[in-house]
Design an enzyme around this catalytic site. Structure first.
Site, PDB file in Angstrom:
ATOM      1  N   HIS A 165       0.852  -1.188   0.000  1.00 53.63           N
ATOM      2  CA  HIS A 165       0.000   0.000   0.000  1.00 53.63           C
ATOM      3  C   HIS A 165       0.888   1.238   0.000  1.00 53.63           C
ATOM      4  CE1 HIS A 165      -3.998  -1.661   1.916  1.00 53.63           C
ATOM      5  NE2 HIS A 165      -4.086  -1.598   0.609  1.00 53.63           N
ATOM      6  N   CYS A 261      -2.155   2.395   9.431  1.00 54.56           N
ATOM      7  CA  CYS A 261      -3.180   1.420   9.063  1.00 54.56           C
ATOM      8  C   CYS A 261      -4.342   1.401  10.044  1.00 54.56           C
ATOM      9  CB  CYS A 261      -2.570   0.022   8.974  1.00 54.56           C
ATOM     10  SG  CYS A 261      -1.589  -0.270   7.480  1.00 54.56           S
TER      11      CYS A 261
END
Length: 268
Positions: A165, A261
């Site tokens: 990511h 996250c």
């Protein structure tokens, strides 16, 4: 003076690792749920101690990855672009996130057509919406986000699966000043050239700090909350006027994520 922020977090009460969809996840490593919750609570409490507001998303049984709240949506100017997850293990999280936003006063909440994993692959500055692609989010999501938010989207190609990511390879330190830190080797040569042109004074992270998920960090424009193992970033951050706030999220790292996250930013 740094601006206070509003964050969304989800307690890891159902957190476990039973499958692997990125190089950090290892179902063979047992998770200490009590320790994971204690580490998560310590981060939540540090946000609040520094004046930030933390909203809570209730975890749902059968959705252990909801603790990674950043992946559920992207919020800009009070508008919410929901997520569409790449892997079926996380697919049902998207509806839970959209429902939370609608129930908490966000009127413009959109279910996307194309795969995007929220702030995992979207990073917001005052000038651009940086958008990662290569392992999770579809390139088609970039045009969708630009049309929805009315902000120019800069596509960036991730080439190393360890940085699956964008938020594992790049952190926005100060959105108002378009200041970022990133690990160049996580990106394609062309994307490295784009980043160098857009952010000529960026803080460049060494591989050891990137591998400690040191770029999976949250900055309020002064305090930078990041994994304590990314110690090589502390001095460079202080030299630029930031205050590193090291945290221990080693249990949540077993699921493939760290500070960013587990933290979604609710931008009014």
């Amino acid at each position: 003076m740094y601006a206070t922020r509003r964050y969304l977090m989800c307690p890891p009460t159902h957190f476990r690792v039973t499958y692997s969809i990125n190089p950090w996840m290892d179902p063979g490593k047992p998770v200490d749920l009590r320790l994971a919750l204690a580490q998560w609570e310590a981060l939540r409490d540090r946000y609040r101690a520094l004046g930030h507001t933390v909203e809570l998303l209730d975890p749902e049984p059968g959705l252990p990855d909801m603790v990674y709240a950043a992946n559920g949506a992207t919020v800009v100017d009070g508008r919410v672009l929901g997520a569409r997850f790449a892997h079926p293990e996380r697919a049902d999280e998207a509806a839970a996130h959209r429902a939370w936003y609608r129930a908490h006063g966000f009127a413009d909440v959109t279910e996307p057509v194309h795969i995007n994993e929220g702030e995992g692959d979207f990073a917001v500055t005052s000038s651009w919406l940086l958008a990662g692609r290569g392992f999770r989010s579809s390139p088609l999501s970039h045009g969708e986000a630009q049309e929805f938010f009315g902000r120019p989207v800069i596509g960036l190609d991730l080439v190393d699966p360890r940085y699956y990511h964008l938020d594992t390879a790049l952190c926005v330190l100060d959105p108002e000043r378009d200041e970022v830190m990133y690990h160049p080797a996580a990106f394609s040569p062309g994307s490295q050239a784009v980043l160098a042109r857009l952010f000529p004074d960026a803080l460049l992270a060494e591989e050891s700090d990137a591998l400690a998920l040191g770029l999976n960090a949250v900055s309020d424009g002064h305090h930078v909350f990041l994994p304590e193992a990314a110690a090589g970033l502390f001095a460079p951050l202080r030299a630029r006027g930031y205050e590193p706030v090291p945290v221990d999220l080693t249990e949540l790292l077993k699921g493939g994520g760290s500070v960013k996250c587990v933290t979604a930013e609710l931008r009014p």
